[in-house]
Design a protein around this motif. Structure first.
Motif, PDB file in Angstrom:
ATOM      1  N   LEU A  23       0.828  -1.206   0.000  1.00 60.06           N
ATOM      2  CA  LEU A  23       0.000   0.000   0.000  1.00 60.06           C
ATOM      3  C   LEU A  23       0.862   1.256   0.000  1.00 60.06           C
ATOM      4  CD1 LEU A  23      -2.875   1.128   0.116  1.00 60.06           C
ATOM      5  CD2 LEU A  23      -2.693   1.073   2.610  1.00 60.06           C
ATOM      6  N   ASN A  24       1.934   1.273   0.776  1.00 58.76           N
ATOM      7  CA  ASN A  24       2.836   2.420   0.797  1.00 58.76           C
ATOM      8  C   ASN A  24       3.493   2.634  -0.560  1.00 58.76           C
ATOM      9  OD1 ASN A  24       2.412   3.184   3.440  1.00 58.76           O
ATOM     10  ND2 ASN A  24       4.036   1.870   4.241  1.00 58.76           N
ATOM     11  N   ILE A  25       3.902   1.554  -1.202  1.00 63.53           N
ATOM     12  CA  ILE A  25       4.523   1.679  -2.527  1.00 63.53           C
ATOM     13  C   ILE A  25       3.528   2.235  -3.538  1.00 63.53           C
ATOM     14  CG2 ILE A  25       5.457   0.330  -4.449  1.00 63.53           C
ATOM     15  CD1 ILE A  25       6.776  -1.479  -2.309  1.00 63.53           C
ATOM     16  N   VAL A  26       2.298   1.764  -3.500  1.00 63.36           N
ATOM     17  CA  VAL A  26       1.271   2.251  -4.422  1.00 63.36           C
ATOM     18  C   VAL A  26       1.011   3.737  -4.202  1.00 63.36           C
ATOM     19  CG1 VAL A  26      -1.191   2.083  -5.005  1.00 63.36           C
ATOM     20  CG2 VAL A  26       0.184   0.018  -4.775  1.00 63.36           C
ATOM     21  N   VAL A  27       0.931   4.161  -2.951  1.00 62.36           N
ATOM     22  CA  VAL A  27       0.697   5.583  -2.653  1.00 62.36           C
ATOM     23  C   VAL A  27       1.856   6.428  -3.174  1.00 62.36           C
ATOM     24  CG1 VAL A  27       0.534   7.255  -0.766  1.00 62.36           C
ATOM     25  CG2 VAL A  27      -0.845   5.183  -0.712  1.00 62.36           C
ATOM     26  N   CYS A  28       3.085   5.967  -2.983  1.00 61.95           N
ATOM     27  CA  CYS A  28       4.254   6.713  -3.463  1.00 61.95           C
ATOM     28  C   CYS A  28       4.258   6.824  -4.986  1.00 61.95           C
ATOM     29  CB  CYS A  28       5.538   6.061  -2.979  1.00 61.95           C
ATOM     30  SG  CYS A  28       5.830   6.244  -1.217  1.00 61.95           S
ATOM     31  N   VAL A  29       3.917   5.752  -5.675  1.00 59.90           N
ATOM     32  CA  VAL A  29       3.892   5.772  -7.140  1.00 59.90           C
ATOM     33  C   VAL A  29       2.812   6.714  -7.645  1.00 59.90           C
ATOM     34  CG1 VAL A  29       3.367   4.358  -9.177  1.00 59.90           C
ATOM     35  CG2 VAL A  29       4.932   3.511  -7.436  1.00 59.90           C
ATOM     36  N   ALA A  31       1.541   9.321  -6.084  1.00 53.94           N
ATOM     37  CA  ALA A  31       1.972  10.700  -5.799  1.00 53.94           C
ATOM     38  C   ALA A  31       3.025  11.154  -6.801  1.00 53.94           C
ATOM     39  CB  ALA A  31       2.511  10.794  -4.380  1.00 53.94           C
ATOM     40  N   TYR A  32       3.974  10.289  -7.137  1.00 54.35           N
ATOM     41  CA  TYR A  32       5.018  10.630  -8.103  1.00 54.35           C
ATOM     42  C   TYR A  32       4.416  10.927  -9.472  1.00 54.35           C
ATOM     43  CZ  TYR A  32       9.016  10.077 -11.203  1.00 54.35           C
ATOM     44  OH  TYR A  32       9.965  10.284 -12.161  1.00 54.35           O
ATOM     45  N   LEU A  33       3.503  10.084  -9.921  1.00 51.95           N
ATOM     46  CA  LEU A  33       2.874  10.301 -11.221  1.00 51.95           C
ATOM     47  C   LEU A  33       2.033  11.574 -11.235  1.00 51.95           C
ATOM     48  CD1 LEU A  33       1.847   6.659 -12.159  1.00 51.95           C
ATOM     49  CD2 LEU A  33       3.726   8.007 -13.096  1.00 51.95           C
ATOM     50  N   ALA A  34       1.388  11.883 -10.135  1.00 56.45           N
ATOM     51  CA  ALA A  34       0.598  13.112 -10.059  1.00 56.45           C
ATOM     52  C   ALA A  34       1.501  14.337 -10.163  1.00 56.45           C
ATOM     53  CB  ALA A  34      -0.192  13.147  -8.755  1.00 56.45           C
ATOM     54  N   VAL A  35       2.634  14.316  -9.469  1.00 53.83           N
ATOM     55  CA  VAL A  35       3.571  15.443  -9.532  1.00 53.83           C
ATOM     56  C   VAL A  35       4.121  15.598 -10.942  1.00 53.83           C
ATOM     57  CG1 VAL A  35       5.841  16.234  -8.752  1.00 53.83           C
ATOM     58  CG2 VAL A  35       4.172  15.417  -7.097  1.00 53.83           C
ATOM     59  N   CYS A  36       4.468  14.486 -11.587  1.00 54.45           N
ATOM     60  CA  CYS A  36       4.990  14.541 -12.959  1.00 54.45           C
ATOM     61  C   CYS A  36       3.949  15.107 -13.921  1.00 54.45           C
ATOM     62  CB  CYS A  36       5.430  13.162 -13.419  1.00 54.45           C
ATOM     63  SG  CYS A  36       6.929  12.584 -12.626  1.00 54.45           S
ATOM     64  N   THR A  37       2.716  14.716 -13.764  1.00 53.90           N
ATOM     65  CA  THR A  37       1.654  15.210 -14.633  1.00 53.90           C
ATOM     66  C   THR A  37       1.447  16.706 -14.459  1.00 53.90           C
ATOM     67  OG1 THR A  37       0.566  13.069 -14.522  1.00 53.90           O
ATOM     68  CG2 THR A  37      -0.775  14.921 -15.249  1.00 53.90           C
ATOM     69  N   VAL A  38       1.462  17.173 -13.226  1.00 52.98           N
ATOM     70  CA  VAL A  38       1.281  18.599 -12.963  1.00 52.98           C
ATOM     71  C   VAL A  38       2.443  19.394 -13.558  1.00 52.98           C
ATOM     72  CG1 VAL A  38       1.242  20.335 -11.133  1.00 52.98           C
ATOM     73  CG2 VAL A  38      -0.176  18.301 -10.947  1.00 52.98           C
ATOM     74  N   GLN A  39       3.668  18.917 -13.382  1.00 50.37           N
ATOM     75  CA  GLN A  39       4.823  19.624 -13.930  1.00 50.37           C
ATOM     76  C   GLN A  39       4.780  19.657 -15.454  1.00 50.37           C
ATOM     77  OE1 GLN A  39       8.251  17.721 -12.241  1.00 50.37           O
ATOM     78  NE2 GLN A  39       8.201  19.010 -10.430  1.00 50.37           N
TER      79      GLN A  39
END
Length: 64
Positions: A23-29, A31-39
């Protein structure tokens, strides 16, 4: 019967540990994809604001 209960408790703890780790790994992934999309969206918006509207490819924006 005592051994069965003890092994069940042991496996239950392992199961919870593995589940929480996944679950922690999924949340981190996510969050990372969301940040990349916003940038990436901000990068395209900056290019459009600078009046570049023809060649909006990733290579062109990286050069800009």
């Amino acid at each position: 019967m005592v051994k069965i209960i003890d092994s069940y408790k042991k496996y239950k703890k392992v199961f919870w540990g593995v589940g929480i780790s996944i679950l922690n790994i999924v949340v981190c992934v996510v969050a990372y994809l969301a940040v990349c999309t916003v940038q990436r969206n901000k990068m395209y918006d900056k290019a459009k604001d600078a009046a570049f509207e023809k060649e909006l490819t990733e290579d062109f924006i990286e050069k800009y």
